[in-house]
Write an enzyme that holds these catalytic residues in place. Structure first.
Site, PDB file in Angstrom:
ATOM      1  N   ASN A  35      57.643  65.982  33.017  1.00 29.19           N
ATOM      2  CA  ASN A  35      58.150  65.930  31.645  1.00 29.19           C
ATOM      3  C   ASN A  35      57.861  67.179  30.822  1.00 29.19           C
ATOM      4  OD1 ASN A  35      58.993  63.412  32.396  1.00 29.19           O
ATOM      5  ND2 ASN A  35      57.603  62.302  31.058  1.00 29.19           N
ATOM      6  N   TYR A  69      51.613  62.267  44.599  1.00 25.87           N
ATOM      7  CA  TYR A  69      53.045  62.419  44.357  1.00 25.87           C
ATOM      8  C   TYR A  69      53.783  63.102  45.512  1.00 25.87           C
ATOM      9  CZ  TYR A  69      51.726  61.201  39.621  1.00 25.87           C
ATOM     10  OH  TYR A  69      51.228  60.551  38.518  1.00 25.87           O
ATOM     11  N   ASP A  82      65.449  66.147  41.674  1.00 22.63           N
ATOM     12  CA  ASP A  82      65.954  64.899  42.244  1.00 22.63           C
ATOM     13  C   ASP A  82      67.060  64.353  41.355  1.00 22.63           C
ATOM     14  OD1 ASP A  82      63.644  64.418  40.366  1.00 22.63           O
ATOM     15  OD2 ASP A  82      64.326  62.360  40.579  1.00 22.63           O
ATOM     16  N   TYR A 133      53.425  68.748  35.379  1.00 19.10           N
ATOM     17  CA  TYR A 133      54.031  67.431  35.499  1.00 19.10           C
ATOM     18  C   TYR A 133      55.463  67.508  35.005  1.00 19.10           C
ATOM     19  CZ  TYR A 133      49.566  65.525  36.874  1.00 19.10           C
ATOM     20  OH  TYR A 133      48.407  65.287  37.551  1.00 19.10           O
TER      21      TYR A 133
END
Length: 187
Positions: free
Chosen positions: A73, A20, A98, A71
């Site tokens: 979420n 990522y 972002d 992560y």
């Protein structure tokens, strides 16, 4: 206004792992890394907390830099744990993320508001409420026919230099917020 002995908690949103790195969804991580470099802070895994973090002083303010390892979420889990551990009120939490609704290179500062469809912000709002400061980093919208979920997980590629400059601008916005207070602005 919170007492100055309460630290600022600066959280960059992203996903952990090399796969990522330098993706659009990790613009928040990139901004925290830029700020850590400027402040000469080493980011380390925090024992028993789901974050990589470092601490610094800016003027008379204690600053905690964090990158959740939960992560995207589940970002609220990490931010909530940090806020409780360091007794940080939402007004002193600054989250970098972002934003596909902003052109690449645009930075927007806002206090409170909605998640705007961003699952990391949604998770934090569910945990802490909406009164934290957001620094949104524009990554541009996906070109058709690329789905949004695939687009944000793509690496910046030829836009990487522009994205790194945006990360530095977002870090500068953090410095401005700490020195002058949060106010809505776009640059």
């Amino acid at each position: 206004m919170p007492p100055s002995d309460m630290p600022y908690l600066i959280v960059g949103l992203g996903n952990p792992g090399a796969q990522y790195a330098q993706t659009r969804h990790n613009a928040g991580f990139m901004a925290v890394d830029a700020l850590a470099k400027e402040l000469e802070v080493t980011m380390k895994k925090k024992f028993l907390l789901p974050v990589d973090m470092g601490e610094a002083r800016m003027s008379d303010e204690k600053v905690i830099l964090a990158k959740p390892t939960t992560y995207m979420n589940l970002s609220g889990k990490a931010v909530g744990a940090l806020a409780r551990k360091y007794n940080v009120m939402p007004e002193r939490i600054i989250v970098l993320s972002d934003d596909v609704a902003l052109p690449l290179g645009t930075i927007r500062v806002r206090v409170g508001g909605s998640a705007g469809g961003h699952n990391g912000l949604k998770s934090i709002i569910e945990t802490l409420g909406a009164e934290f400061v957001r620094v949104r980093i524009g990554v541009g919208a996906p070109p058709p026919p690329i789905p949004l979920e695939a687009y944000v997980l793509q690496k910046f590629g030829t836009d990487l230099d522009h994205a790194l400059l945006s990360a530095k601008q977002a870090a500068a916005a953090i410095l401005d917020i700490i020195h002058h207070g949060a106010r809505e602005q776009t640059f």
